[in-house]
Design an enzyme around this catalytic site. Structure first.
Site, PDB file in Angstrom:
ATOM      1  N   ILE A  12       0.835  -1.204   0.000  1.00 38.06           N
ATOM      2  CA  ILE A  12       0.000   0.000   0.000  1.00 38.06           C
ATOM      3  C   ILE A  12       0.871   1.255   0.000  1.00 38.06           C
ATOM      4  O   ILE A  12       0.587   2.220  -0.708  1.00 38.06           O
ATOM      5  CB  ILE A  12      -0.971   0.004   1.205  1.00 38.06           C
ATOM      6  CG1 ILE A  12      -1.809  -1.274   1.234  1.00 38.06           C
ATOM      7  CG2 ILE A  12      -1.894   1.223   1.131  1.00 38.06           C
ATOM      8  CD1 ILE A  12      -2.733  -1.387   2.442  1.00 38.06           C
ATOM      9  N   ASP A  33      11.773   3.060   5.258  1.00 35.46           N
ATOM     10  CA  ASP A  33      11.360   1.658   5.274  1.00 35.46           C
ATOM     11  C   ASP A  33      12.508   0.779   5.748  1.00 35.46           C
ATOM     12  O   ASP A  33      13.664   0.969   5.338  1.00 35.46           O
ATOM     13  CB  ASP A  33      10.911   1.235   3.869  1.00 35.46           C
ATOM     14  CG  ASP A  33      10.108  -0.044   3.866  1.00 35.46           C
ATOM     15  OD1 ASP A  33      10.654  -1.104   4.263  1.00 35.46           O
ATOM     16  OD2 ASP A  33       8.927  -0.018   3.468  1.00 35.46           O
ATOM     17  N   PHE A  79       2.449   3.634   7.339  1.00 38.81           N
ATOM     18  CA  PHE A  79       2.073   2.319   6.808  1.00 38.81           C
ATOM     19  C   PHE A  79       2.906   1.207   7.432  1.00 38.81           C
ATOM     20  O   PHE A  79       2.535   0.033   7.322  1.00 38.81           O
ATOM     21  CB  PHE A  79       2.310   2.269   5.291  1.00 38.81           C
ATOM     22  CG  PHE A  79       1.429   3.152   4.475  1.00 38.81           C
ATOM     23  CD1 PHE A  79       0.140   2.769   4.153  1.00 38.81           C
ATOM     24  CD2 PHE A  79       1.898   4.363   3.995  1.00 38.81           C
ATOM     25  CE1 PHE A  79      -0.679   3.570   3.374  1.00 38.81           C
ATOM     26  CE2 PHE A  79       1.096   5.177   3.206  1.00 38.81           C
ATOM     27  CZ  PHE A  79      -0.195   4.784   2.904  1.00 38.81           C
ATOM     28  N   THR A  83       2.235  -7.337   9.106  1.00 37.58           N
ATOM     29  CA  THR A  83       0.810  -7.370   8.758  1.00 37.58           C
ATOM     30  C   THR A  83       0.174  -8.746   8.593  1.00 37.58           C
ATOM     31  O   THR A  83      -1.046  -8.837   8.610  1.00 37.58           O
ATOM     32  CB  THR A  83       0.583  -6.611   7.434  1.00 37.58           C
ATOM     33  OG1 THR A  83       1.286  -7.278   6.386  1.00 37.58           O
ATOM     34  CG2 THR A  83       1.058  -5.177   7.538  1.00 37.58           C
ATOM     35  N   THR A 123      -6.648  -0.913  10.623  1.00 36.24           N
ATOM     36  CA  THR A 123      -7.237  -1.986   9.819  1.00 36.24           C
ATOM     37  C   THR A 123      -8.628  -2.339  10.350  1.00 36.24           C
ATOM     38  O   THR A 123      -8.921  -2.142  11.538  1.00 36.24           O
ATOM     39  CB  THR A 123      -6.345  -3.251   9.876  1.00 36.24           C
ATOM     40  OG1 THR A 123      -7.050  -4.365   9.298  1.00 36.24           O
ATOM     41  CG2 THR A 123      -5.972  -3.610  11.288  1.00 36.24           C
ATOM     42  N   ASP A 124      -9.463  -2.867   9.477  1.00 38.96           N
ATOM     43  CA  ASP A 124     -10.786  -3.318   9.923  1.00 38.96           C
ATOM     44  C   ASP A 124     -10.697  -4.499  10.886  1.00 38.96           C
ATOM     45  O   ASP A 124     -11.643  -4.783  11.619  1.00 38.96           O
ATOM     46  CB  ASP A 124     -11.675  -3.678   8.733  1.00 38.96           C
ATOM     47  CG  ASP A 124     -11.139  -4.792   7.849  1.00 38.96           C
ATOM     48  OD1 ASP A 124      -9.990  -5.234   8.056  1.00 38.96           O
ATOM     49  OD2 ASP A 124     -11.865  -5.220   6.931  1.00 38.96           O
ATOM     50  N   GLU A 125      -9.538  -5.171  10.920  1.00 37.45           N
ATOM     51  CA  GLU A 125      -9.406  -6.348  11.766  1.00 37.45           C
ATOM     52  C   GLU A 125      -9.414  -6.007  13.258  1.00 37.45           C
ATOM     53  O   GLU A 125      -9.581  -6.898  14.086  1.00 37.45           O
ATOM     54  CB  GLU A 125      -8.144  -7.131  11.396  1.00 37.45           C
ATOM     55  CG  GLU A 125      -8.205  -7.688   9.980  1.00 37.45           C
ATOM     56  CD  GLU A 125      -7.127  -8.715   9.701  1.00 37.45           C
ATOM     57  OE1 GLU A 125      -6.802  -9.505  10.607  1.00 37.45           O
ATOM     58  OE2 GLU A 125      -6.605  -8.724   8.574  1.00 37.45           O
ATOM     59  N   TYR A 147      -1.689 -10.002  15.417  1.00 34.44           N
ATOM     60  CA  TYR A 147      -1.586  -8.905  14.454  1.00 34.44           C
ATOM     61  C   TYR A 147      -2.629  -7.829  14.734  1.00 34.44           C
ATOM     62  O   TYR A 147      -2.298  -6.649  14.891  1.00 34.44           O
ATOM     63  CB  TYR A 147      -1.742  -9.418  13.016  1.00 34.44           C
ATOM     64  CG  TYR A 147      -2.116  -8.323  12.050  1.00 34.44           C
ATOM     65  CD1 TYR A 147      -1.254  -7.246  11.828  1.00 34.44           C
ATOM     66  CD2 TYR A 147      -3.341  -8.339  11.375  1.00 34.44           C
ATOM     67  CE1 TYR A 147      -1.605  -6.218  10.958  1.00 34.44           C
ATOM     68  CE2 TYR A 147      -3.689  -7.324  10.508  1.00 34.44           C
ATOM     69  CZ  TYR A 147      -2.820  -6.267  10.305  1.00 34.44           C
ATOM     70  OH  TYR A 147      -3.180  -5.252   9.451  1.00 34.44           O
ATOM     71  N   LYS A 151      -2.174  -3.889  16.073  1.00 32.97           N
ATOM     72  CA  LYS A 151      -2.716  -2.744  15.350  1.00 32.97           C
ATOM     73  C   LYS A 151      -3.716  -1.966  16.210  1.00 32.97           C
ATOM     74  O   LYS A 151      -3.788  -0.735  16.125  1.00 32.97           O
ATOM     75  CB  LYS A 151      -3.371  -3.195  14.048  1.00 32.97           C
ATOM     76  CG  LYS A 151      -2.404  -3.711  13.001  1.00 32.97           C
ATOM     77  CD  LYS A 151      -1.431  -2.645  12.527  1.00 32.97           C
ATOM     78  CE  LYS A 151      -2.074  -1.606  11.646  1.00 32.97           C
ATOM     79  NZ  LYS A 151      -1.086  -0.621  11.127  1.00 32.97           N
ATOM     80  N   LYS A 186      -0.511 -13.006   0.483  1.00 36.50           N
ATOM     81  CA  LYS A 186      -1.914 -12.650   0.652  1.00 36.50           C
ATOM     82  C   LYS A 186      -2.749 -13.425  -0.363  1.00 36.50           C
ATOM     83  O   LYS A 186      -2.269 -13.840  -1.425  1.00 36.50           O
ATOM     84  CB  LYS A 186      -2.114 -11.149   0.467  1.00 36.50           C
ATOM     85  CG  LYS A 186      -1.264 -10.287   1.407  1.00 36.50           C
ATOM     86  CD  LYS A 186      -1.722 -10.372   2.850  1.00 36.50           C
ATOM     87  CE  LYS A 186      -0.990  -9.351   3.722  1.00 36.50           C
ATOM     88  NZ  LYS A 186      -1.476  -9.340   5.108  1.00 36.50           N
ATOM     89  N   ASN A 246     -14.330 -16.153   0.646  1.00 33.54           N
ATOM     90  CA  ASN A 246     -13.043 -16.558   0.078  1.00 33.54           C
ATOM     91  C   ASN A 246     -13.232 -17.602  -1.027  1.00 33.54           C
ATOM     92  O   ASN A 246     -12.465 -17.632  -2.004  1.00 33.54           O
ATOM     93  CB  ASN A 246     -12.133 -17.109   1.172  1.00 33.54           C
ATOM     94  CG  ASN A 246     -11.626 -16.024   2.093  1.00 33.54           C
ATOM     95  OD1 ASN A 246     -11.692 -14.839   1.778  1.00 33.54           O
ATOM     96  ND2 ASN A 246     -11.110 -16.417   3.247  1.00 33.54           N
ATOM     97  N   HIS A 273      -9.409 -17.501  13.116  1.00 32.49           N
ATOM     98  CA  HIS A 273      -9.784 -17.004  11.802  1.00 32.49           C
ATOM     99  C   HIS A 273     -11.159 -16.340  11.871  1.00 32.49           C
ATOM    100  O   HIS A 273     -12.187 -17.004  11.996  1.00 32.49           O
ATOM    101  CB  HIS A 273      -9.807 -18.168  10.807  1.00 32.49           C
ATOM    102  CG  HIS A 273      -9.786 -17.726   9.375  1.00 32.49           C
ATOM    103  ND1 HIS A 273      -9.858 -18.611   8.320  1.00 32.49           N
ATOM    104  CD2 HIS A 273      -9.695 -16.488   8.810  1.00 32.49           C
ATOM    105  CE1 HIS A 273      -9.809 -17.945   7.183  1.00 32.49           C
ATOM    106  NE2 HIS A 273      -9.718 -16.655   7.465  1.00 32.49           N
TER     107      HIS A 273
END
Length: 332
Positions: A12, A33, A79, A83, A123-125, A147, A151, A186, A246, A273
């Site tokens: 990203i 980075d 960023f 991840t 993140t949405d997670e 993870y 975050k 991914k 998925n 999961h």
């Protein structure tokens, strides 16, 4: 305007840097980075000689180097993060160090240098799984793996710097991104490249886990939009409105590539999961942002990119990227 972008060699981050340089001729960008396994300067080869762009190799947990490198920057976009959920389950330590401690170092330096905007990429997670409906920005955080927990920690730490010090922080929580230059661990790049090689596509469990997909350039566009129009101290969900299981995603990839469903191999589901992620993005939409890439077109463009850039992903999947990196970039 001078940007300090961390993790800019990743998926990203590299797309964001290229988007900025394409859309704003007046800016300067520092890409900071660490170049871990997913940081790939080849992602930025097309702009590496642009006079508006410079690269610094460094760890966001290195306070002295961060402080020196950030000096004079107006906008920080973070960023940089470990991840991948599977990796966090096997070895959480790096996630805590980078995602939480690294965020702390950046926030402290941004406070010292009086930056005008600090964008924390979350993140949405962090919300965890939801069976029905969608999470809004006020929903409780309920991370279910190391993870997403790391975050969440960075997310709330960033907000605390707004609440306590009035550091001009904006926090974004985006759904799953897809597009060019994504590291092939991914699901989309892994399954596309495996299918191109005639290899099995390892689908977790029953394949009915649901994710929302956001084209990476739409994410970049949303971030620039929020830098201009977002309110400090606020959280904004950024979603694509493209929820799909998925299993269905895998079948779409195979259909685009004209590959057989026999390549799908069900494997044991991973620990922790989450079943479904879903974001209510009304807050962002009400500000006037709109995505430009529908999922069908975006997925076709993404698959086509991997078809046309076989050398890029084969270097990564075979480990030859390290040799390429040494030849192209030396030890910088």
């Amino acid at each position: 305007m001078k940007y300090f972008v961390t993790g800019g060699a990743g998926f990203i981050g590299s797309n964001f840097i290229k988007f900025l340089l394409k859309t704003d001729k007046s800016i300067k960008i520092i890409n900071y980075d660490k170049l871990t396994y997913a940081g790939n300067l080849e992602n930025l080869a097309e702009i590496e000689n642009d006079s508006r762009y410079s690269f610094i190799k460094g760890d966001i947990a290195d306070a002295l180097l961060v402080d020196k490198s950030m000096s004079g920057s107006d906008i920080v976009v973070n960023f940089a993060a470990e991840t991948h959920v599977d990796r966090s389950i096997g070895d959480p330590a790096d996630f805590i160090k980078t995602d939480v401690e690294g965020a702390y170092v950046l926030l402290e330096s941004a406070k010292k240098h009086n930056v005008k905007n600090f964008i924390q990429i979350s993140t949405d997670e962090v919300y965890g799984s939801i069976e029905k409906g969608s999470f809004n920005e006020g929903s409780p955080l309920n991370p279910t793996n190391p993870y997403s927990a790391s975050k969440s920690g960075a997310d709330r730490l960033a907000f605390s710097y707004w609440a306590t010090y009035k550091l001009p922080v904006i926090i974004t929580r985006a759904s799953n991104n897809y597009g060019p230059n994504q590291y092939p661990e991914k699901i989309i790049p892994l399954f596309v490249t495996n299918a191109l090689e005639g290899k099995e596509l390892p689908l977790y469990g029953d394949g009915m886990n649901v994710r929302d997909w956001l084209y990476v350039e739409d994410h970049c566009r949303a971030l620039v939009f929020l830098i201009e129009k977002g309110k400090h101290g606020e959280v904004y969900n950024i979603g694509g409105g493209n929820e799909i299981t998925n299993r269905d995603l895998t079948e779409k990839i195979l259909s685009i590539l004209d590959k057989p469903a026999s390549l799908i191999k069900k494997v044991t589901d991973r620990m922790g999961h989450d079943k479904r992620y879903s974001l209510d993005c009304g807050k962002l939409l009400n500000l006037g942002w709109k995505q430009k890439t529908d999922f069908h077109h975006g997925l076709e463009k993404t698959v086509e990119w991997y078809v046309k850039n076989e050398d890029w992903w084969k270097r990564i999947k075979t480990g030859r990227y390290l040799e390429y990196y040494r030849k192209q970039y030396g030890n910088r």
